[in-house]
Design a protein around this motif. Sequence first.
Motif, short mmCIF file in Angstrom:
data_model
loop_
_atom_site.label_atom_id
_atom_site.label_comp_id
_atom_site.label_asym_id
_atom_site.label_seq_id
_atom_site.Cartn_x
_atom_site.Cartn_y
_atom_site.Cartn_z
N GLY A 162 0.81 -1.21 0.00
CA GLY A 162 0.00 0.00 0.00
C GLY A 162 0.84 1.25 0.00
N SER A 163 0.20 2.38 -0.24
CA SER A 163 0.91 3.65 -0.33
C SER A 163 0.31 4.70 0.60
N ASP A 192 11.35 -0.88 2.26
CA ASP A 192 11.03 -0.24 0.97
C ASP A 192 11.14 -1.28 -0.13
N THR A 193 9.98 -1.67 -0.67
CA THR A 193 9.92 -2.64 -1.77
C THR A 193 9.62 -1.89 -3.06
N GLY A 222 9.00 1.94 -2.76
CA GLY A 222 8.81 3.33 -2.31
C GLY A 222 8.42 3.49 -0.85
N SER A 223 8.26 2.39 -0.14
CA SER A 223 7.62 2.44 1.18
C SER A 223 8.40 3.13 2.30
N PHE A 275 8.04 -9.76 1.29
CA PHE A 275 6.93 -9.36 0.40
C PHE A 275 7.39 -9.72 -1.02
N TYR A 280 6.45 -3.35 -12.00
CA TYR A 280 6.58 -3.58 -10.55
C TYR A 280 5.40 -4.36 -10.00
N TYR A 281 4.18 -3.97 -10.37
CA TYR A 281 3.03 -4.65 -9.76
C TYR A 281 2.91 -6.10 -10.22
N ARG A 290 -3.35 -8.94 -4.54
CA ARG A 290 -1.97 -9.18 -5.01
C ARG A 290 -1.71 -10.68 -5.19
N ASP A 302 3.15 5.64 -7.13
CA ASP A 302 4.49 5.09 -6.90
C ASP A 302 5.43 5.28 -8.10
N1 GLN Z 1 3.06 1.12 -2.82
C1 GLN Z 1 3.89 -0.02 -2.90
C2 GLN Z 1 3.03 -1.27 -2.93
O1 GLN Z 1 1.92 -1.18 -2.55
C3 GLN Z 1 4.78 0.00 -1.72
C4 GLN Z 1 5.43 -1.29 -1.39
C5 GLN Z 1 6.56 -1.19 -0.44
O2 GLN Z 1 7.54 -0.49 -0.70
N2 GLN Z 1 6.50 -1.97 0.62
O3 GLN Z 1 3.43 -2.31 -3.33
#
Ligand code: GLN
Length: 445
Positions: free
Chosen positions: A103-104, A147-148, A150-151, A179, A282-283, A330, A397
């Motif tokens: 999440g963001s 941070d995966t 941007g977190s 994750f 990324y997603y 996800r 992101d």
């Molecule tokens: N906004 C990214 C996501 O939802 C952040 C993930 C992260 O860095 N943990 O996957």
Amino acid sequence: YKRIAEVDDKVGAFLRLDEENARNKAKSLEEKLANGNASASEILFGMPVGIKDNIVTKGLLTTCASQILANFDPQHNATVMEKLNGLNTITIGKLNMDEFAMGSSNENSSYKNVKNPWDLSRVPGGSSGGSAATVAAGEVPFSLGSDTGGSIRQPAAFCGVVGMKPTYGRVSRFGLVAFASSLDQIGPITRTVEDNAYVLQKIAGKDVLDSTSANIDVADYVSQLSGDVKGLKIGVPKEYLGEGVSEEVRETVKEALKVLESLGAEWDEVSLPHSKYAVPTYYLLSSSEASANLARFDGIRYGVRQEEPSLGETYKQTRTKGFGDEVKRRIMLGTFALSSGFYDAYYKKAQKVRTLIKQDFEDLFLKYDVIIGPTAPTTAFKIGENVDDPLTMYANDILTIPVNLAGVPAISVPCGLVNGLPVGLQIIGKHFDESTVYKVAHAYE
Ligand code: GLN
């Protein structure tokens, strides 16, 4: 704890406090000092710290803000916790986050929202929203986040604090609940660049328990904070100041570039041509990895079990009740992208695009020392504003995600306010060149 009692009802940064243990530890450290059995010359001696709730802490529940891990009491510490404990820091409690770091905005925590201390009607960013908000609210001097995609950086930007995503492999991931294993990194969130550099140099380094941690010397980042950026070459990607980035954020970042220019740095407009594909890439990849990583949460090995007559039903009910909507989304997306008929079209293609994104950075770093742009396209948005629209949420992101796909380090430092809300300046460096990133951030700050 007094400060937390004053403000955390409003901010919601902590999921749980560990007050008794923390007080006992403080007392025993004081005794050690009094008896001459310890020295307080280590800066972190006795320092209170908050830890994101996806970093395992022995004897202190670690839930990833999920119901499925509501009762998970780890039997061991993450490597970063071993390192901090070795320096006699004091863990104050565990920090709120988006469930499993997905999440963001922190709205995906299954326990409660975190609110932005600058404006309680706004999100703190995510997924390390608790880690950023707690430092911004003056509850702890520093926290750890992960941070995966941007977190660390995006919540640091939204909350007006300093957040570093180190090079992939710089900090051990042992004990960080996985994750997306090819992207995850732990990093510090602090008030100043110097604090940040100090904490990173203490938690970084090769770890035999994480085979992806790199055997590359960790520099003394703090001693290199000279303030000298004369002749430094900065690339500013036009994609980072283009459409989709708010006018005010763009102007604020341009002002920051002027400051760096006045210090003797030079900047050119450059391009990261494949960054426009970063969000779908990324997603797809992170969800694919998540679908595999989260298979272990089945109610048998970890966490809360929904006991049913058959094993299959037990798995099913445990996961149905234990995971929130975003996590399920996800897992389904990742399972689909990895399924035999679609693997080539989605997962494999995304891997190829990831390579192109990484090459864009490598090409620029032949000529430039750092790449600079905003951390996020806007300032903190309102709670509820994007919850019903995952794609808009994902698009937020766009400026942080390419960095994770490339594996390079990047920091977010505060660079001004727009309508009373903080803006983050993102400084991106070469692989394992955190020194230059810190040096530029410090000179600017
Ligand atoms: N906004 C990214 C996501 O939802 C952040 C993930 C992260 O860095 N943990 O996957």
